[in-house]
Enzyme design. Structure first.
Site, PDB file in Angstrom:
ATOM      1  N   TYR A  66       0.836  -1.204   0.000  1.00 30.08           N
ATOM      2  CA  TYR A  66       0.000   0.000   0.000  1.00 30.08           C
ATOM      3  C   TYR A  66       0.872   1.257   0.000  1.00 30.08           C
ATOM      4  O   TYR A  66       0.498   2.275  -0.572  1.00 30.08           O
ATOM      5  CB  TYR A  66      -1.002  -0.035   1.155  1.00 30.08           C
ATOM      6  CG  TYR A  66      -2.201  -0.888   0.799  1.00 30.08           C
ATOM      7  CD1 TYR A  66      -2.247  -2.233   1.142  1.00 30.08           C
ATOM      8  CD2 TYR A  66      -3.241  -0.365   0.047  1.00 30.08           C
ATOM      9  CE1 TYR A  66      -3.315  -3.032   0.749  1.00 30.08           C
ATOM     10  CE2 TYR A  66      -4.318  -1.147  -0.349  1.00 30.08           C
ATOM     11  CZ  TYR A  66      -4.351  -2.482   0.009  1.00 30.08           C
ATOM     12  OH  TYR A  66      -5.406  -3.269  -0.409  1.00 30.08           O
ATOM     13  N   ARG A  69       1.547   1.747  -3.628  1.00 24.87           N
ATOM     14  CA  ARG A  69       0.372   2.297  -4.314  1.00 24.87           C
ATOM     15  C   ARG A  69       0.139   3.756  -3.912  1.00 24.87           C
ATOM     16  O   ARG A  69      -0.219   4.577  -4.755  1.00 24.87           O
ATOM     17  CB  ARG A  69      -0.857   1.438  -4.020  1.00 24.87           C
ATOM     18  CG  ARG A  69      -0.772   0.053  -4.687  1.00 24.87           C
ATOM     19  CD  ARG A  69      -2.009  -0.742  -4.473  1.00 24.87           C
ATOM     20  NE  ARG A  69      -3.185  -0.089  -5.022  1.00 24.87           N
ATOM     21  CZ  ARG A  69      -4.428  -0.452  -4.711  1.00 24.87           C
ATOM     22  NH1 ARG A  69      -4.629  -1.427  -3.852  1.00 24.87           N
ATOM     23  NH2 ARG A  69      -5.450   0.186  -5.233  1.00 24.87           N
ATOM     24  N   GLN A 100     -15.369   3.394  -7.249  1.00 27.77           N
ATOM     25  CA  GLN A 100     -14.753   2.197  -6.671  1.00 27.77           C
ATOM     26  C   GLN A 100     -13.268   2.463  -6.410  1.00 27.77           C
ATOM     27  O   GLN A 100     -12.600   1.672  -5.780  1.00 27.77           O
ATOM     28  CB  GLN A 100     -14.903   1.015  -7.631  1.00 27.77           C
ATOM     29  CG  GLN A 100     -16.334   0.628  -7.913  1.00 27.77           C
ATOM     30  CD  GLN A 100     -16.423  -0.348  -9.090  1.00 27.77           C
ATOM     31  OE1 GLN A 100     -16.309  -1.556  -8.915  1.00 27.77           O
ATOM     32  NE2 GLN A 100     -16.580   0.183 -10.281  1.00 27.77           N
ATOM     33  N   ASN A 101     -12.772   3.586  -6.954  1.00 23.38           N
ATOM     34  CA  ASN A 101     -11.354   3.906  -6.851  1.00 23.38           C
ATOM     35  C   ASN A 101     -10.997   4.423  -5.464  1.00 23.38           C
ATOM     36  O   ASN A 101     -11.778   5.136  -4.846  1.00 23.38           O
ATOM     37  CB  ASN A 101     -10.966   4.941  -7.914  1.00 23.38           C
ATOM     38  CG  ASN A 101     -11.273   4.439  -9.301  1.00 23.38           C
ATOM     39  OD1 ASN A 101     -11.486   3.238  -9.510  1.00 23.38           O
ATOM     40  ND2 ASN A 101     -11.316   5.342 -10.261  1.00 23.38           N
ATOM     41  N   ASP A 103      -8.045   6.064  -5.115  1.00 23.57           N
ATOM     42  CA  ASP A 103      -6.890   6.918  -5.442  1.00 23.57           C
ATOM     43  C   ASP A 103      -7.110   8.405  -5.137  1.00 23.57           C
ATOM     44  O   ASP A 103      -6.186   9.207  -5.335  1.00 23.57           O
ATOM     45  CB  ASP A 103      -6.495   6.721  -6.905  1.00 23.57           C
ATOM     46  CG  ASP A 103      -7.624   7.047  -7.888  1.00 23.57           C
ATOM     47  OD1 ASP A 103      -7.645   6.450  -8.979  1.00 23.57           O
ATOM     48  OD2 ASP A 103      -8.476   7.894  -7.554  1.00 23.57           O
ATOM     49  N   HIS A 118     -15.148   1.922  -1.952  1.00 18.80           N
ATOM     50  CA  HIS A 118     -14.074   1.020  -1.521  1.00 18.80           C
ATOM     51  C   HIS A 118     -13.027   1.726  -0.663  1.00 18.80           C
ATOM     52  O   HIS A 118     -11.911   1.235  -0.491  1.00 18.80           O
ATOM     53  CB  HIS A 118     -13.409   0.364  -2.743  1.00 18.80           C
ATOM     54  CG  HIS A 118     -14.341  -0.509  -3.518  1.00 18.80           C
ATOM     55  ND1 HIS A 118     -14.083  -0.919  -4.804  1.00 18.80           N
ATOM     56  CD2 HIS A 118     -15.545  -1.046  -3.193  1.00 18.80           C
ATOM     57  CE1 HIS A 118     -15.093  -1.676  -5.238  1.00 18.80           C
ATOM     58  NE2 HIS A 118     -15.983  -1.769  -4.287  1.00 18.80           N
ATOM     59  N   GLY A 187     -15.212   3.125 -17.098  1.00 20.13           N
ATOM     60  CA  GLY A 187     -13.939   2.477 -16.789  1.00 20.13           C
ATOM     61  C   GLY A 187     -14.010   1.440 -15.691  1.00 20.13           C
ATOM     62  O   GLY A 187     -13.131   1.365 -14.837  1.00 20.13           O
ATOM     63  N   GLU A 215     -13.157  -1.188 -23.804  1.00 22.94           N
ATOM     64  CA  GLU A 215     -13.591  -2.431 -24.457  1.00 22.94           C
ATOM     65  C   GLU A 215     -14.943  -2.856 -23.888  1.00 22.94           C
ATOM     66  O   GLU A 215     -15.396  -2.312 -22.887  1.00 22.94           O
ATOM     67  CB  GLU A 215     -12.559  -3.544 -24.207  1.00 22.94           C
ATOM     68  CG  GLU A 215     -12.350  -3.852 -22.745  1.00 22.94           C
ATOM     69  CD  GLU A 215     -11.166  -4.766 -22.479  1.00 22.94           C
ATOM     70  OE1 GLU A 215     -11.159  -5.363 -21.380  1.00 22.94           O
ATOM     71  OE2 GLU A 215     -10.270  -4.863 -23.348  1.00 22.94           O
ATOM     72  N   ALA A 231     -11.905   7.162 -21.516  1.00 22.53           N
ATOM     73  CA  ALA A 231     -12.768   8.035 -20.697  1.00 22.53           C
ATOM     74  C   ALA A 231     -12.308   9.484 -20.779  1.00 22.53           C
ATOM     75  O   ALA A 231     -13.131  10.404 -20.824  1.00 22.53           O
ATOM     76  CB  ALA A 231     -12.743   7.558 -19.251  1.00 22.53           C
TER      77      ALA A 231
HETATM   78  N1  APR Z   1     -10.908   4.611 -20.510  1.00 21.48           N
HETATM   79  C1  APR Z   1     -12.019   3.837 -20.270  1.00 21.48           C
HETATM   80  N2  APR Z   1     -11.953   2.562 -19.777  1.00 21.48           N
HETATM   81  C2  APR Z   1     -10.727   2.056 -19.555  1.00 21.48           C
HETATM   82  C3  APR Z   1      -9.532   2.779 -19.808  1.00 21.48           C
HETATM   83  C4  APR Z   1      -9.659   4.123 -20.308  1.00 21.48           C
HETATM   84  N3  APR Z   1      -8.611   4.890 -20.563  1.00 21.48           N
HETATM   85  N4  APR Z   1      -8.462   1.989 -19.484  1.00 21.48           N
HETATM   86  C5  APR Z   1      -8.986   0.805 -19.039  1.00 21.48           C
HETATM   87  N5  APR Z   1     -10.338   0.843 -19.085  1.00 21.48           N
HETATM   88  C6  APR Z   1     -11.287  -0.184 -18.643  1.00 21.48           C
HETATM   89  C7  APR Z   1     -10.865  -1.621 -18.876  1.00 21.48           C
HETATM   90  O1  APR Z   1     -11.266  -2.059 -20.163  1.00 21.48           O
HETATM   91  C8  APR Z   1     -11.629  -2.357 -17.759  1.00 21.48           C
HETATM   92  O2  APR Z   1     -12.906  -2.770 -18.202  1.00 21.48           O
HETATM   93  O3  APR Z   1     -11.386  -0.056 -17.232  1.00 21.48           O
HETATM   94  C9  APR Z   1     -11.784  -1.300 -16.669  1.00 21.48           C
HETATM   95  C10 APR Z   1     -10.955  -1.527 -15.410  1.00 21.48           C
HETATM   96  O4  APR Z   1     -11.416  -2.714 -14.827  1.00 21.48           O
HETATM   97  P1  APR Z   1     -10.720  -3.297 -13.503  1.00 21.48           P
HETATM   98  O5  APR Z   1      -9.270  -3.263 -13.655  1.00 21.48           O
HETATM   99  O6  APR Z   1     -11.390  -4.602 -13.241  1.00 21.48           O
HETATM  100  O7  APR Z   1     -11.093  -2.223 -12.374  1.00 21.48           O
HETATM  101  P2  APR Z   1     -12.484  -1.990 -11.613  1.00 21.48           P
HETATM  102  O8  APR Z   1     -13.659  -2.377 -12.426  1.00 21.48           O
HETATM  103  O9  APR Z   1     -12.451  -0.611 -11.083  1.00 21.48           O
HETATM  104  O10 APR Z   1     -12.318  -3.040 -10.382  1.00 21.48           O
HETATM  105  C11 APR Z   1     -13.317  -3.075  -9.402  1.00 21.48           C
HETATM  106  O11 APR Z   1     -12.020  -4.592  -8.090  1.00 21.48           O
HETATM  107  O12 APR Z   1      -9.944  -5.204  -7.475  1.00 21.48           O
HETATM  108  C12 APR Z   1     -11.087  -4.625  -7.013  1.00 21.48           C
HETATM  109  O13 APR Z   1     -11.430  -3.048  -5.279  1.00 21.48           O
HETATM  110  C13 APR Z   1     -10.885  -3.187  -6.551  1.00 21.48           C
HETATM  111  O14 APR Z   1     -12.259  -1.228  -6.966  1.00 21.48           O
HETATM  112  C14 APR Z   1     -11.681  -2.367  -7.564  1.00 21.48           C
HETATM  113  C15 APR Z   1     -12.717  -3.360  -8.047  1.00 21.48           C
END
Ligand code: APR
Length: 251
Positions: A66, A69, A100-101, A103, A118, A187, A215, A231
């Site tokens: 952490y 991070r 969910q971030n 940061d 989160h 995202g 995607e 985004a």
């Molecule tokens: N613009 C839009 N979407 C994007 C970009 C971008 N520049 N870059 C990546 N992505 C998308 C990816 O395609 C993916 O679908 O963002 C998504 C990120 O997904 P994850 O990595 O799974 O993150 P998230 O959905 O926030 O995870 C949820 O999981 O690990 C736990 O607690 C953690 O809050 C987190 C939760």
């Protein structure tokens, strides 16, 4: 990118908007996502780092991770995606940002009243007496620090796997999803619950649910429309359209 007539109308008419963001909105700032090619969970094992048993087994390892991070997050800046959401908040009477971030980039960009599902990596507290830990104690500790009141380990104020979300935050998110007429999910891979159930909840209450992602995701079959792209490029465009459409309405 062409914005459909239907979406233009929704951007123009929306009175209550709820936005759910995930790691993808911070990717363009340089914060790794979790499940992407360079994602954190490709390199690290969540079962070893992001749950309370792992912390009690090896607090120094989890603390070190952490700290890494926190350092990454402190060295980056919010991007145009974060700033577009601040602008959208200024345009909409009833606006809720749910993230969910952990940061803290939305708050650093100027968003108000961010609902942190989160937690937030810039806050820490004692695992035993729950007192908040001072920034000074956190900054000076390479190894897990202990609470100056009770000697308990200091942990990050984030929700680990197997832990409940902050009840008030989730209630606020559910309320917003249940009353909004436009819901944006930005995202997020939509695989972590209960956050991933919010878009469905909004749709069931009649909202137009727009997904913005680099995607297609597990959510895509269940939303009203998906815009594929970054985004940081799509959100500023949507705000421009929102302003244009609302200006037309006024004149
Ligand atoms: N613009 C839009 N979407 C994007 C970009 C971008 N520049 N870059 C990546 N992505 C998308 C990816 O395609 C993916 O679908 O963002 C998504 C990120 O997904 P994850 O990595 O799974 O993150 P998230 O959905 O926030 O995870 C949820 O999981 O690990 C736990 O607690 C953690 O809050 C987190 C939760």
């Amino acid at each position: 990118m062409t914005i459909s007539k239907n979406l233009r109308d929704r951007l123009s008419d929306a009175e209550s908007v709820c936005v759910l963001t995930g790691a993808g909105i911070s990717a363009e700032s340089g914060v790794p996502t979790f499940r992407g090619e360079q994602g954190l969970w490709k390199k690290f094992r969540p079962e070893e780092l992001a749950n309370v048993d792992a912390f009690m087994r090896n607090p120094d390892l989890v603390w070190e991770w952490y700290s890494y991070r926190r350092k990454v997050v402190s060295e980056v800046q919010p991007n145009p995606g974060h700033f577009a959401i601040v602008e959208m908040q200024n345009l909409i009477r009833d606006f809720t940002l749910v993230t969910q971030n952990v940061d803290n980039l939305h708050s650093r960009a100027g968003s108000r009243g961010v609902v942190e599902l989160h937690g937030n990596i810039t806050r820490n507290y004692c695992i035993r007496c729950r007192r908040p830990a001072s920034e000074e104690l956190v900054q000076k500790s390479d190894k897990v620090p202990v609470c100056s009141h009770c000697g308990g380990f200091i942990r990050p104020d984030v929700v680990w796997f197997g832990e409940l979300l902050p009840p008030r935050a989730y209630e606020e998110a559910e309320d917003a999803a249940g009353r909004c007429d436009l819901f944006l999910c930005v995202g997020t891979s939509g695989v972590v619950y209960p956050a991933a159930s919010l878009p469905q909840m909004a749709k069931e209450h009649g909202a137009f649910v727009l997904e913005i992602n680099a995607e297609y995701t597990d959510l895509s079959p269940r939303v009203s429309e998906t815009l594929i792209g970054k985004a940081g490029e799509i959100l500023p465009l949507l705000v421009r359209v929102m302003k244009e459409e609302r200006h037309h309405e006024q004149t």
